[in-house]
Design a protein around this motif. Structure first.
Motif, PDB file in Angstrom:
ATOM      1  N   ILE A  73       7.423 -15.378 -35.402  1.00  0.00           N
ATOM      2  CA  ILE A  73       8.384 -15.726 -34.351  1.00  0.00           C
ATOM      3  C   ILE A  73       7.674 -15.585 -33.016  1.00  0.00           C
ATOM      4  N   VAL A  74       7.665 -16.666 -32.240  1.00  0.00           N
ATOM      5  CA  VAL A  74       6.993 -16.629 -30.937  1.00  0.00           C
ATOM      6  C   VAL A  74       8.037 -16.728 -29.825  1.00  0.00           C
ATOM      7  N   ARG A  75       7.855 -15.901 -28.804  1.00  0.00           N
ATOM      8  CA  ARG A  75       8.769 -15.892 -27.658  1.00  0.00           C
ATOM      9  C   ARG A  75       7.976 -16.148 -26.376  1.00  0.00           C
ATOM     10  N   PRO A  76       7.698 -17.415 -26.057  1.00  0.00           N
ATOM     11  CA  PRO A  76       7.026 -17.712 -24.799  1.00  0.00           C
ATOM     12  C   PRO A  76       7.970 -17.466 -23.625  1.00  0.00           C
ATOM     13  N   PHE A  77       7.399 -17.031 -22.507  1.00  0.00           N
ATOM     14  CA  PHE A  77       8.203 -16.916 -21.297  1.00  0.00           C
ATOM     15  C   PHE A  77       8.256 -18.288 -20.619  1.00  0.00           C
ATOM     16  N   ASN A  78       8.727 -18.367 -19.398  1.00  0.00           N
ATOM     17  CA  ASN A  78       9.066 -19.661 -18.782  1.00  0.00           C
ATOM     18  C   ASN A  78       7.856 -20.583 -18.694  1.00  0.00           C
ATOM     19  N   THR A  79       7.871 -21.632 -19.493  1.00  0.00           N
ATOM     20  CA  THR A  79       6.736 -22.539 -19.609  1.00  0.00           C
ATOM     21  C   THR A  79       6.920 -23.747 -18.704  1.00  0.00           C
ATOM     22  N   TYR A  80       5.825 -24.176 -18.090  1.00  0.00           N
ATOM     23  CA  TYR A  80       5.876 -25.316 -17.165  1.00  0.00           C
ATOM     24  C   TYR A  80       4.594 -26.118 -17.309  1.00  0.00           C
ATOM     25  N   ASP A 118       8.265 -15.173 -15.139  1.00  0.00           N
ATOM     26  CA  ASP A 118       6.868 -15.109 -15.548  1.00  0.00           C
ATOM     27  C   ASP A 118       6.530 -16.511 -16.047  1.00  0.00           C
ATOM     28  N   LEU A 119       5.746 -17.248 -15.274  1.00  0.00           N
ATOM     29  CA  LEU A 119       5.537 -18.678 -15.504  1.00  0.00           C
ATOM     30  C   LEU A 119       4.238 -18.936 -16.254  1.00  0.00           C
ATOM     31  N   LEU A 120       4.366 -19.517 -17.439  1.00  0.00           N
ATOM     32  CA  LEU A 120       3.246 -19.740 -18.355  1.00  0.00           C
ATOM     33  C   LEU A 120       2.901 -21.224 -18.398  1.00  0.00           C
ATOM     34  N   TYR A 121       1.645 -21.551 -18.105  1.00  0.00           N
ATOM     35  CA  TYR A 121       1.221 -22.956 -18.127  1.00  0.00           C
ATOM     36  C   TYR A 121       1.254 -23.481 -19.558  1.00  0.00           C
ATOM     37  N   VAL A 122       1.682 -24.725 -19.720  1.00  0.00           N
ATOM     38  CA  VAL A 122       2.011 -25.262 -21.042  1.00  0.00           C
ATOM     39  C   VAL A 122       0.816 -25.297 -21.999  1.00  0.00           C
ATOM     40  N   ASN A 176       5.356 -12.054 -28.013  1.00  0.00           N
ATOM     41  CA  ASN A 176       5.577 -12.613 -26.673  1.00  0.00           C
ATOM     42  C   ASN A 176       4.334 -13.336 -26.159  1.00  0.00           C
ATOM     43  N   ALA A 177       4.561 -14.269 -25.226  1.00  0.00           N
ATOM     44  CA  ALA A 177       3.450 -14.849 -24.465  1.00  0.00           C
ATOM     45  C   ALA A 177       3.901 -15.073 -23.031  1.00  0.00           C
ATOM     46  N   GLY A 178       3.082 -14.613 -22.111  1.00  0.00           N
ATOM     47  CA  GLY A 178       3.342 -14.806 -20.687  1.00  0.00           C
ATOM     48  C   GLY A 178       2.067 -14.501 -19.932  1.00  0.00           C
ATOM     49  N   THR A 179       2.184 -14.338 -18.626  1.00  0.00           N
ATOM     50  CA  THR A 179       0.995 -14.062 -17.819  1.00  0.00           C
ATOM     51  C   THR A 179       0.889 -12.602 -17.401  1.00  0.00           C
ATOM     52  N   GLY A 180       1.987 -11.865 -17.530  1.00  0.00           N
ATOM     53  CA  GLY A 180       1.989 -10.485 -17.062  1.00  0.00           C
ATOM     54  C   GLY A 180       2.217 -10.371 -15.571  1.00  0.00           C
ATOM     55  N   GLU A 181       2.569 -11.499 -14.927  1.00  0.00           N
ATOM     56  CA  GLU A 181       2.891 -11.507 -13.498  1.00  0.00           C
ATOM     57  C   GLU A 181       4.171 -12.315 -13.304  1.00  0.00           C
ATOM     58  N   ASP A 182       5.040 -11.827 -12.430  1.00  0.00           N
ATOM     59  CA  ASP A 182       6.258 -12.585 -12.149  1.00  0.00           C
ATOM     60  C   ASP A 182       6.324 -12.942 -10.667  1.00  0.00           C
ATOM     61  N   ILE A 183       7.158 -13.921 -10.365  1.00  0.00           N
ATOM     62  CA  ILE A 183       7.332 -14.389  -8.994  1.00  0.00           C
ATOM     63  C   ILE A 183       8.810 -14.691  -8.791  1.00  0.00           C
ATOM     64  N   SER A 184       9.335 -14.347  -7.617  1.00  0.00           N
ATOM     65  CA  SER A 184      10.746 -14.650  -7.351  1.00  0.00           C
ATOM     66  C   SER A 184      10.908 -16.152  -7.143  1.00  0.00           C
ATOM     67  N   ILE A 185      12.090 -16.638  -7.396  1.00  0.00           N
ATOM     68  CA  ILE A 185      12.369 -18.072  -7.221  1.00  0.00           C
ATOM     69  C   ILE A 185      12.225 -18.454  -5.745  1.00  0.00           C
ATOM     70  N   ASN A 186      12.576 -17.547  -4.836  1.00  0.00           N
ATOM     71  CA  ASN A 186      12.369 -17.811  -3.406  1.00  0.00           C
ATOM     72  C   ASN A 186      10.885 -18.008  -3.094  1.00  0.00           C
ATOM     73  N   GLU A 187      10.046 -17.121  -3.622  1.00  0.00           N
ATOM     74  CA  GLU A 187       8.595 -17.211  -3.382  1.00  0.00           C
ATOM     75  C   GLU A 187       8.013 -18.464  -4.029  1.00  0.00           C
ATOM     76  N   LEU A 189       9.574 -10.545 -16.746  1.00  0.00           N
ATOM     77  CA  LEU A 189       8.150 -10.212 -16.653  1.00  0.00           C
ATOM     78  C   LEU A 189       7.668  -9.885 -18.054  1.00  0.00           C
ATOM     79  N   CYS A 190       6.634 -10.586 -18.506  1.00  0.00           N
ATOM     80  CA  CYS A 190       6.176 -10.471 -19.888  1.00  0.00           C
ATOM     81  C   CYS A 190       5.088  -9.418 -20.064  1.00  0.00           C
ATOM     82  N   ASN A 191       5.253  -8.601 -21.069  1.00  0.00           N
ATOM     83  CA  ASN A 191       4.178  -7.751 -21.558  1.00  0.00           C
ATOM     84  C   ASN A 191       3.612  -8.458 -22.799  1.00  0.00           C
ATOM     85  N   TYR A 192       2.414  -9.032 -22.678  1.00  0.00           N
ATOM     86  CA  TYR A 192       1.856  -9.804 -23.790  1.00  0.00           C
ATOM     87  C   TYR A 192       0.731  -9.050 -24.504  1.00  0.00           C
ATOM     88  N   SER A 193       0.769  -7.729 -24.425  1.00  0.00           N
ATOM     89  CA  SER A 193      -0.313  -6.924 -25.023  1.00  0.00           C
ATOM     90  C   SER A 193      -0.408  -7.128 -26.534  1.00  0.00           C
TER      91      SER A 193
END
Length: 322
Positions: A171-178, A215-219, A241-252, A280-284
Motif C-alpha cells: 500500500i503506497v501513500r504518496p503525498f500531494n503529487t504535482y 508536502d508537494l511531491l514531483y510526479v 509513505n512518499a513525500g519530500t519531508g518539507e511542507d509549504i503553506s498555500i499562501n507561500e 508533512l511527510c515522514n518518508y524514512s
C-alpha cells in the motif's frame, strides 16, 4: 515482467507506465477514461513493450476475468479510483463503488492468479501531523471525507489478503503529487491550477486563510516510488509513505508560483471539515525499505510543470489555427 496498470492513462498512471516501459517491462493499461485522456499515453503507442490499452471499468467483473485469464501478469499497479474529495462528499456512493468495491474486484483477480498488487492510497487518510518530523505510517488515520473512508476501507481489504491468502501486496501513500499531465481545472492539483491562473492573468483563489500546508511531491519522483515498491519483495505487506519531508503553506506556494504577477484572494472553503491543516511527510520508511529519495526540488518541479502547461497551450493554439 508482465504488468497491468489500472488507471494508467491518468496523471500519475501515465508516469508509472513510462517508468515501467523504460525498465523494459511489458505493460497493459486498463482505464475507463472517466478522469483521464487517451492522449496521455499516445507517446507509448509503437513501443514494443506497450502491449495494450484497454478501455474498461474495474467494476466490470467479466472484463477483469478475461484480462487476467488471457495474460499471466506478475504485478498489478492499481491506481484507478475516484480521487476528488468534494465529489465524494456530494456523491459518496460512486466513490465507494469505485475505490472500495473496484479494489475488491482487482484483489480477487490477483488472488486467483497470484499477482502481486500495489495499491495506490493517499495521504488524505491521515489526521494532522502530531509532530514536526512529519506524518509517518504509524500516525493516526481520520476518514474526514468519504474519499478517505473509501481508501481506508480498501487498504484494510488489501492487507487482509496479505494475511489471509499470503498475497504479496504493498500500500503506497504518496503525498500531494504535482507535475506535467495534471489537470489545470477544478479537479486538478493546486500547483497546476495556480500556474494556469498565473499564465491566464487570473487571481489566485485560496480556500480559507491559506495557512494550511502541503508536502508537494514531483510526479516523476512519485512514479519512481510507486514502481520500485512493486519491484521490492521487502515491501510486501507494508504501508509506505512518499513525500519530500518539507511542507509549504498555500499562501507561500501562491507567492512562489505567481512571483507577484497575479493577485491573491481568499475564499470560503468548500469542504473545511475535510481539510488537513498540516501535511508533512515522514518518508524514512521508503528510504530504509526501498532506498528511495525524492530528487526534484519544489522550485525545479514548478518550473518543469509551468513549461509543460505553456507547451500544451501553444499546441492547442496551433491545432485551432490561432
Amino acid at each position: 515482467m508482465k504488468i497491468l496498470v489500472t488507471g494508467g492513462t491518468g496523471f500519475i498512471g501515465r508516469w508509472v507506465v513510462k517508468r515501467l516501459l523504460q525498465d523494459k517491462n511489458q505493460v497493459w493499461v486498463l482505464d475507463n477514461l472517466a478522469n483521464s485522456s487517451i492522449k496521455n499515453v499516445e507517446e507509448f503507442v509503437g513501443n514494443p513493450y506497450f502491449k495494450k490499452n484497454i478501455q474498461g471499468d474495474i467494476k466490470d467483473e467479466e472484463l477483469l476475468n478475461e484480462i487476467f485469464q488471457l495474460n499471466d501478469f506478475d504485478v498489478c499497479y492499481h491506481l484507478a479510483a475516484s480521487i476528488n474529495v468534494q465529489d465524494s462528499i456530494d456523491d459518496p456512493k460512486t466513490t465507494f463503488e469505485n475505490d472500495t468495491i473496484g479494489t475488491f474486484n482487482i484483489l480477487e483477480q490477483c488472488r486467483k492468479h497470484h499477482v502481486k498488487m500495489v495499491f495506490m492510497s493517499t495521504c488524505m487518510v491521515y489526521d494532522i501531523a502530531s509532530n514536526q518530523v512529519g506524518i509517518s505510517e504509524r500516525d493516526p488515520l481520520k476518514p474526514a471525507s468519504p474519499y478517505a473512508g473509501a481508501k481506508i476501507a480498501a487498504e484494510n481489504m488489501v492487507l487482509s489478503y496479505y494475511y489471509a491468502y499470503n498475497l504479496p501486496v504493498v500500500i503506497v501513500r504518496p503525498f500531494n503529487t504535482y507535475g506535467p499531465f495534471q489537470k489545470t481545472g477544478g479537479e486538478g492539483g493546486v500547483v497546476a491550477i495556480f500556474i494556469n491562473n498565473k499564465l491566464n492573468g487570473k487571481p489566485q483563489s485560496i480556500y480559507g486563510d491559506g495557512t494550511q500546508t502541503r508536502d508537494l511531491l514531483y510526479v516523476e519522483d512519485c512514479a519512481d516510488f510507486v514502481v520500485v515498491s512493486g519491484y521490492s519483495d521487502k515491501a510486501n505487506g507494508h504501508i509506505i509513505n512518499a513525500g519530500t519531508g518539507e511542507d509549504i503553506s498555500i499562501n507561500e506556494l501562491a507567492l512562489l508560483i505567481s512571483n507577484k504577477s497575479t493577485s491573491i484572494q481568499h475564499v470560503e472553503h468548500i469542504h473545511p471539515q475535510s481539510e488537513i491543516q498540516k501535511l508533512l511527510c515522514n518518508y524514512s520508511k521508503a528510504r530504509s525499505l526501498l532506498k528511495w529519495e525524492p530528487k526534484i526540488s519544489l522550485e525545479e518541479g514548478v518550473k518543469k510543470t509551468e513549461e509543460w502547461i505553456k507547451s500544451t497551450k501553444e499546441t492547442y493554439k496551433e491545432e485551432e489555427g490561432q
